[in-house]
Design a protein around this motif. Structure first.
Motif, PDB file in Angstrom:
ATOM      1  N   ARG A  56       0.832  -1.210   0.000  1.00 25.74           N
ATOM      2  CA  ARG A  56       0.000   0.000   0.000  1.00 25.74           C
ATOM      3  C   ARG A  56       0.863   1.255   0.000  1.00 25.74           C
ATOM      4  O   ARG A  56       1.999   1.260   0.488  1.00 25.74           O
ATOM      5  CB  ARG A  56      -0.888   0.031   1.246  1.00 25.74           C
ATOM      6  N   PRO A  57       0.301   2.371  -0.501  1.00 27.45           N
ATOM      7  CA  PRO A  57       0.990   3.661  -0.386  1.00 27.45           C
ATOM      8  C   PRO A  57       0.954   4.145   1.064  1.00 27.45           C
ATOM      9  O   PRO A  57      -0.072   4.014   1.742  1.00 27.45           O
ATOM     10  CB  PRO A  57       0.180   4.585  -1.304  1.00 27.45           C
ATOM     11  N   LEU A  58       2.055   4.686   1.544  1.00 29.07           N
ATOM     12  CA  LEU A  58       2.135   5.067   2.952  1.00 29.07           C
ATOM     13  C   LEU A  58       1.238   6.241   3.316  1.00 29.07           C
ATOM     14  O   LEU A  58       0.864   6.395   4.473  1.00 29.07           O
ATOM     15  CB  LEU A  58       3.596   5.386   3.325  1.00 29.07           C
ATOM     16  N   HIS A  59       0.859   7.041   2.322  1.00 30.63           N
ATOM     17  CA  HIS A  59      -0.015   8.169   2.631  1.00 30.63           C
ATOM     18  C   HIS A  59      -1.466   7.745   2.867  1.00 30.63           C
ATOM     19  O   HIS A  59      -2.321   8.588   3.122  1.00 30.63           O
ATOM     20  CB  HIS A  59       0.041   9.219   1.496  1.00 30.63           C
ATOM     21  N   GLU A  60      -1.732   6.436   2.803  1.00 29.26           N
ATOM     22  CA  GLU A  60      -3.098   5.950   2.987  1.00 29.26           C
ATOM     23  C   GLU A  60      -3.270   5.034   4.204  1.00 29.26           C
ATOM     24  O   GLU A  60      -4.300   4.385   4.346  1.00 29.26           O
ATOM     25  CB  GLU A  60      -3.552   5.183   1.731  1.00 29.26           C
ATOM     26  N   ILE A  61      -2.265   4.953   5.079  1.00 25.87           N
ATOM     27  CA  ILE A  61      -2.387   4.013   6.201  1.00 25.87           C
ATOM     28  C   ILE A  61      -2.285   4.704   7.563  1.00 25.87           C
ATOM     29  O   ILE A  61      -2.012   4.060   8.575  1.00 25.87           O
ATOM     30  CB  ILE A  61      -1.347   2.875   6.103  1.00 25.87           C
ATOM     31  N   ASP A  62      -2.554   5.996   7.612  1.00 22.13           N
ATOM     32  CA  ASP A  62      -2.435   6.750   8.865  1.00 22.13           C
ATOM     33  C   ASP A  62      -3.335   6.192   9.964  1.00 22.13           C
ATOM     34  O   ASP A  62      -2.907   6.055  11.117  1.00 22.13           O
ATOM     35  CB  ASP A  62      -2.770   8.228   8.635  1.00 22.13           C
ATOM     36  N   ASP A  63      -4.593   5.896   9.634  1.00 19.86           N
ATOM     37  CA  ASP A  63      -5.538   5.417  10.654  1.00 19.86           C
ATOM     38  C   ASP A  63      -5.081   4.093  11.246  1.00 19.86           C
ATOM     39  O   ASP A  63      -5.146   3.887  12.466  1.00 19.86           O
ATOM     40  CB  ASP A  63      -6.939   5.271  10.058  1.00 19.86           C
ATOM     41  N   LEU A  64      -4.630   3.203  10.381  1.00 18.54           N
ATOM     42  CA  LEU A  64      -4.137   1.894  10.820  1.00 18.54           C
ATOM     43  C   LEU A  64      -2.916   2.052  11.722  1.00 18.54           C
ATOM     44  O   LEU A  64      -2.808   1.406  12.770  1.00 18.54           O
ATOM     45  CB  LEU A  64      -3.791   1.060   9.590  1.00 18.54           C
ATOM     46  N   LYS A 100      -2.066   4.656  13.530  1.00 19.51           N
ATOM     47  CA  LYS A 100      -2.448   5.261  14.810  1.00 19.51           C
ATOM     48  C   LYS A 100      -3.105   4.242  15.723  1.00 19.51           C
ATOM     49  O   LYS A 100      -2.875   4.231  16.935  1.00 19.51           O
ATOM     50  CB  LYS A 100      -3.389   6.444  14.564  1.00 19.51           C
ATOM     51  N   GLU A 101      -3.940   3.383  15.141  1.00 20.77           N
ATOM     52  CA  GLU A 101      -4.640   2.374  15.941  1.00 20.77           C
ATOM     53  C   GLU A 101      -3.658   1.448  16.660  1.00 20.77           C
ATOM     54  O   GLU A 101      -3.906   1.009  17.781  1.00 20.77           O
ATOM     55  CB  GLU A 101      -5.572   1.553  15.040  1.00 20.77           C
ATOM     56  N   LEU A 102      -2.527   1.183  16.019  1.00 20.87           N
ATOM     57  CA  LEU A 102      -1.547   0.254  16.581  1.00 20.87           C
ATOM     58  C   LEU A 102      -0.320   0.959  17.159  1.00 20.87           C
ATOM     59  O   LEU A 102       0.609   0.304  17.607  1.00 20.87           O
ATOM     60  CB  LEU A 102      -1.099  -0.736  15.496  1.00 20.87           C
ATOM     61  N   ASN A 103      -0.329   2.288  17.127  1.00 27.02           N
ATOM     62  CA  ASN A 103       0.792   3.085  17.638  1.00 27.02           C
ATOM     63  C   ASN A 103       2.104   2.714  16.940  1.00 27.02           C
ATOM     64  O   ASN A 103       3.142   2.530  17.576  1.00 27.02           O
ATOM     65  CB  ASN A 103       0.925   2.920  19.157  1.00 27.02           C
ATOM     66  N   ILE A 104       2.033   2.604  15.622  1.00 30.23           N
ATOM     67  CA  ILE A 104       3.204   2.271  14.806  1.00 30.23           C
ATOM     68  C   ILE A 104       3.639   3.506  14.024  1.00 30.23           C
ATOM     69  O   ILE A 104       2.811   4.183  13.411  1.00 30.23           O
ATOM     70  CB  ILE A 104       2.884   1.102  13.855  1.00 30.23           C
ATOM     71  N   ASN A 105       4.950   3.770  14.032  1.00 26.50           N
ATOM     72  CA  ASN A 105       5.474   4.974  13.382  1.00 26.50           C
ATOM     73  C   ASN A 105       6.583   4.677  12.376  1.00 26.50           C
ATOM     74  O   ASN A 105       7.269   5.586  11.912  1.00 26.50           O
ATOM     75  CB  ASN A 105       6.018   5.938  14.442  1.00 26.50           C
ATOM     76  N   SER A 106       6.761   3.394  12.039  1.00 25.37           N
ATOM     77  CA  SER A 106       7.821   3.001  11.110  1.00 25.37           C
ATOM     78  C   SER A 106       7.225   2.131  10.008  1.00 25.37           C
ATOM     79  O   SER A 106       6.390   1.258  10.291  1.00 25.37           O
ATOM     80  CB  SER A 106       8.923   2.242  11.850  1.00 25.37           C
ATOM     81  N   PHE A 107       7.677   2.346   8.764  1.00 25.14           N
ATOM     82  CA  PHE A 107       6.995   1.725   7.629  1.00 25.14           C
ATOM     83  C   PHE A 107       7.942   1.393   6.479  1.00 25.14           C
ATOM     84  O   PHE A 107       8.921   2.097   6.244  1.00 25.14           O
ATOM     85  CB  PHE A 107       5.920   2.676   7.064  1.00 25.14           C
ATOM     86  N   ILE A 108       7.605   0.326   5.767  1.00 23.78           N
ATOM     87  CA  ILE A 108       8.118   0.069   4.426  1.00 23.78           C
ATOM     88  C   ILE A 108       6.891   0.035   3.530  1.00 23.78           C
ATOM     89  O   ILE A 108       5.970  -0.755   3.770  1.00 23.78           O
ATOM     90  CB  ILE A 108       8.878  -1.271   4.341  1.00 23.78           C
ATOM     91  N   GLY A 109       6.835   0.889   2.527  1.00 22.53           N
ATOM     92  CA  GLY A 109       5.654   0.965   1.672  1.00 22.53           C
ATOM     93  C   GLY A 109       5.971   0.733   0.211  1.00 22.53           C
ATOM     94  O   GLY A 109       7.133   0.572  -0.175  1.00 22.53           O
ATOM     95  N   TYR A 110       4.925   0.696  -0.594  1.00 24.25           N
ATOM     96  CA  TYR A 110       5.064   0.580  -2.050  1.00 24.25           C
ATOM     97  C   TYR A 110       5.902  -0.646  -2.427  1.00 24.25           C
ATOM     98  O   TYR A 110       6.729  -0.594  -3.335  1.00 24.25           O
ATOM     99  CB  TYR A 110       5.702   1.840  -2.642  1.00 24.25           C
ATOM    100  N   ASN A 111       5.682  -1.751  -1.692  1.00 24.69           N
ATOM    101  CA  ASN A 111       6.437  -2.995  -1.937  1.00 24.69           C
ATOM    102  C   ASN A 111       7.953  -2.790  -1.902  1.00 24.69           C
ATOM    103  O   ASN A 111       8.697  -3.317  -2.723  1.00 24.69           O
ATOM    104  CB  ASN A 111       6.009  -3.633  -3.268  1.00 24.69           C
ATOM    105  N   GLY A 112       8.387  -1.988  -0.926  1.00 24.89           N
ATOM    106  CA  GLY A 112       9.823  -1.851  -0.698  1.00 24.89           C
ATOM    107  C   GLY A 112      10.494  -0.649  -1.311  1.00 24.89           C
ATOM    108  O   GLY A 112      11.716  -0.509  -1.232  1.00 24.89           O
TER     109      GLY A 112
END
Length: 262
Positions: A46-54, A56-68
């Motif tokens: 998924r694009p990282l600009h579309e997973i803010d709600d998810l 926040k729900e899990l208190n996660i602030n680190s990401f790999i997006g767009y399949n790497g």
């Protein structure tokens, strides 16, 4: 006992169920892991600009997006790897010639070759995409990822002409006509390698969970890898462990096997 430092979680079919929910056991597992000081990354197509709600729900602030192709650690960019603009143009030409549609993701928005089609509207609804615009060639040099839509299973081979790129079927019910464009050198596994290098962590201290073939490289580049019970049949050979389904505490049971949750 291994001193685990980092956990990578795919989203669709791994963290999130087909009903677009997160099991309470999964939330509890993530919380217990965080309490131990283990960094949790969402690693997704998924694009990282579309997973803010998810996030926040899990208190996660680190990401790999767009399949790497893009990674963020605690709000700070680690790297971005856009696709070759000529590859983007070439794949769009093939799509147009075969009545396929495409979604192209940049750092900020999602661009569609046919924003108004019913199939694309279903795609947008399923993956909760909000920042949507019609495609323009001006974005070709900024594309971090691409999904091709409305393919028959035997049509994926139409895109095999580009060396160093393969298609990965989206492992989500109702969306298996969709294929992510995966680069052999820029994928979730590459993202994991870059994150571990930046944070000074060794492979043995890392764990990952996934269910789709776009998770293959990620599972091959961590110390402990888990394929979900609902995973793509071809994925299991690349994982060290098989856990239960996403709807049957798959993440919790996997982490329990490592004695990381109670």
């Amino acid at each position: 006992m291994t001193d685990y430092k980092i956990l990578f979680l795919d989203i669709d079919g791994t963290l999130v169920t087909p009903e677009d929910t997160i099991e309470e056991s999964t939330k509890e597992a993530v919380s217990q892991i965080q309490e131990k000081g283990i960094e949790v990354f969402l690693a997704t197509g998924r694009p990282l600009h579309e997973i803010d709600d998810l996030a926040k729900e899990l208190n996660i602030n680190s990401f790999i997006g767009y399949n790497g192709a893009y990674a963020i650690y605690q709000g700070q960019d680690i790297f971005q790897e856009p696709m070759n603009s000529e590859t983007v143009r070439h794949f769009l030409d093939i799509a147009a010639a075969n009545h396929h549609q495409a979604v192209l993701y940049t750092h900020e928005k999602n661009y569609y070759t046919d924003l108004n089609s019913q199939m694309m509207n279903e795609f947008i609804k399923k993956f909760h995409l909000h920042k949507n615009e019609s495609y323009s060639p001006s974005i070709n040099s900024s594309v971090l990822g691409m999904t091709l839509v409305n393919l028959q299973e035997n049509e994926a081979s139409l895109y095999n002409s580009e060396e160093g790129i393969h298609l990965s079927q989206v492992n989500v019910e109702g969306m298996r006509h969709c294929y992510d464009v995966i680069r052999d050198k820029v994928n979730k596994g590459y993202g994991v390698q870059m994150v571990l290098k930046r944070l000074g962590l060794n492979k043995e201290s890392s764990i990952a969970f996934g269910d789709g073939m776009n998770d293959k490289e990620m599972l091959q580049n961590v110390g402990e890898s888990f394929a979900m019970g609902n995973g793509h049949p071809e994925l299991f050979q690349y994982a060290k462990h098989k856990t239960t389904d996403v709807t049957n505490s798959g993440i919790y049971n996997g982490l329990k096997k490592l004695k990381l949750v109670k």
